[in-house]
Design an enzyme around this catalytic site. Structure first.
Site, short mmCIF file in Angstrom:
data_model
loop_
_atom_site.label_atom_id
_atom_site.label_comp_id
_atom_site.label_asym_id
_atom_site.label_seq_id
_atom_site.Cartn_x
_atom_site.Cartn_y
_atom_site.Cartn_z
CE LYS A 122 -2.40 1.40 3.69
NZ LYS A 122 -3.45 1.49 4.72
NE ARG B 289 -4.96 -0.82 7.44
CZ ARG B 289 -4.15 0.08 7.95
NH1 ARG B 289 -4.48 0.75 9.04
NH2 ARG B 289 -3.01 0.35 7.35
CD GLN C 95 -9.83 5.27 11.17
OE1 GLN C 95 -10.20 4.52 12.07
NE2 GLN C 95 -9.58 4.83 9.94
CG ASP D 235 -14.61 16.98 15.44
OD1 ASP D 235 -14.29 18.13 15.05
OD2 ASP D 235 -14.14 15.94 14.95
CG ASP E 9 2.04 10.07 21.54
OD1 ASP E 9 1.92 10.21 20.30
OD2 ASP E 9 3.07 10.41 22.15
#
Length: 326
Positions: free
Chosen positions: A73, A116, A144, A165, A233
Site C-alpha cells: 500500500k 481495517r 475514523q 469534535d 499519543d
C-alpha cells in the site's frame, strides 16, 4: 501471454459490499498469523514532504502465506488536507499473485484503510475492554470516528455515544450516523472530558501529530475503561497515558521505529503486549474490571493484505471494476 489487472476505484471498493464484521474477522485472523510468526512485514518506510513533519507518505508491504496474500500500500496522510476539502488519508494498494508475483489489482486504499484501522481497534477491544461495555466516547468525529464506532458496535452492546469534535459539522454528522444508522443514543459535548469520563470505551481519532496537544488529562479515564489511540499519543497528556495498566500496540518493531527514529510516543508507558500476542493467548488481555487498558495501534500492512484479497475476489465475482492491460 498478455496480462491484465483489475482497477478498483474508491466507489468500486465500497460497492463490493464487504461488511465491517467480515473485515474484523479477517483482521483478527491476520493477527493470529502475525502472533504465530507467520507474516512477513518490514517496518514501513516513509517520506515526509512539506513543513512541520506531520505529513507522511508510507510504503507498506506485507505477505501472509496462510491468506494467500501479498502486496503493498502506498498511502499518504496530510492533516492540512481537511482545510482544502481533501481527505486526510489517500492512496493506492497493489495486490500481487503470490505464485508468480504478477499484479492482480490496483485499488483505492482510502476505504480499506478506514475500515481495517477500525477493525484493529475492535480486535484490541475484544481482548482489553469489558465485554458489557455500552458507553463510548468519540473524540474527533471524522472518518475514523465513524468507522471505529461502527466496528465497536459490531462487538459490544453499545447504547450511548458521547461525541466531541471542534468542528460542529463533524460532530453533527457523527451524531446523525450513530442515531440514524446504528440506533444509538447520542450526546454532543462541548467539553472533551465528557467524552472520556464515564465512558467504557474511548476512541481518539484525530490527525497524528508529532507534538501531542495533550487535551486529555490525568484522572479523566475511568478505572475499567478501554482506550483506542487511533491518533497515536496525540490526544493525551503524559500523566494521563501513564495511568494505563496495559499499554499495547499492534507491532513492536514498528512502534520502536516510530518512537526511536521519528520521535513519536515519547515518555509513554512500556509496551505490555503486541496485539498478535493477545489474540494467540501468549499474553493475557483484560484480567480484572478495574484495569485501564490502552491500544496504540499503528496501522499495519498486514491488515490491508488481510482485507484486499476479499475485495478482489468479490469484485471479480460481481464484475465490479475495470480490467486494464498490464
Amino acid at each position: 501471454m498478455s496480462q491484465k489487472l483489475l482497477y478498483l476505484s474508491q466507489d468500486d471498493v465500497k460497492n463490493v459490499g464487504l461488511t465491517m464484521a467480515e473485515i474484523i474477522e479477517a483482521t483478527e485472523k491476520g493477527f493470529v498469523e502475525m502472533g504465530n510468526g507467520n507474516v512477513e512485514m518490514p517496518p514501513k518506510p516513509g517520506i515526509h514532504p512539506g513543513e512541520g513533519g506531520d505529513n507522511f507518505i508510507h510504503a507498506m508491504p506485507a505477505y501472509i502465506p496462510a491468506m494467500n496474500s501479498a502486496g503493498v500500500k502506498w498511502v499518504s496522510g496530510y492533516p492540512g488536507n481537511q482545510k482544502k476539502g481533501l481527505p486526510y488519508i489517500m492512496g493506492l494498494l497493489i495486490l500481487n499473485d503470490t505464485e508468480t508475483g504478477v499484479p492482480l489489482s490496483v485499488m483505492d486504499c482510502s476505504w480499506i484503510t478506514a475500515m481495517r484501522t477500525a477493525a484493529a481497534s475492535a480486535v484490541s477491544a475484544k481482548y482489553l475492554a469489558r465485554k458489557e461495555s455500552s458507553t463510548i466516547g468519540i473524540l474527533a468525529c471524522g472518518v475514523q470516528g465513524h468507522t471505529n464506532l461502527e466496528a465497536m458496535n459490531v462487538l459490544f452492546p453499545l447504547k450511548k455515544v458521547m461525541a466531541f469534535d471542534p468542528s460542529k459539522e463533524n460532530r453533527e454528522t457523527l451524531a446523525a450516523y450513530a442515531s440514524g444508522e446504528l440506533g444509538l443514543e447520542v450526546s454532543i459535548v462541548e467539553d472533551p472530558k465528557q467524552a472520556v469520563t464515564g465512558c467504557d470505551i474511548v476512541v481518539t481519532s484525530g490527525p497524528i501529530l508529532k507534538k501531542p496537544h495533550e487535551t486529555i488529562k490525568a484522572g479523566w479515564v475511568d478505572e475499567g475503561a478501554f482506550v483506542s489511540c487511533v491518533d497515536f499519543d496525540s490526544f493525551f497528556s503524559r500523566d494521563a497515558l501513564n495511568q494505563a495498566d496495559k499499554w499495547t500496540t499492534d507491532n513492536l518493531p514498528q512502534y520502536k521505529h516510530y518512537k526511536d527514529g521519528m520521535g513519536y510516543f515519547q515518555q509513554c508507558p512500556d509496551v505490555y503486549a503486541e496485539l498478535g500476542e493477545l489474540v494467540t493467548g501468549k499474553k493475557a488481555g483484560r484480567e480484572n474490571d478495574m484495569e485501564r487498558n490502552f491500544a496504540a495501534n499503528l496501522g499495519l500492512a498486514m491488515e490491508d493484505m488481510a482485507v484486499a484479497p476479499l475485495i478482489y475476489k468479490q469484485a471479480v465475482e460481481k464484475k465490479i471494476g475495470t480490467w486494464l492491460p498490464l
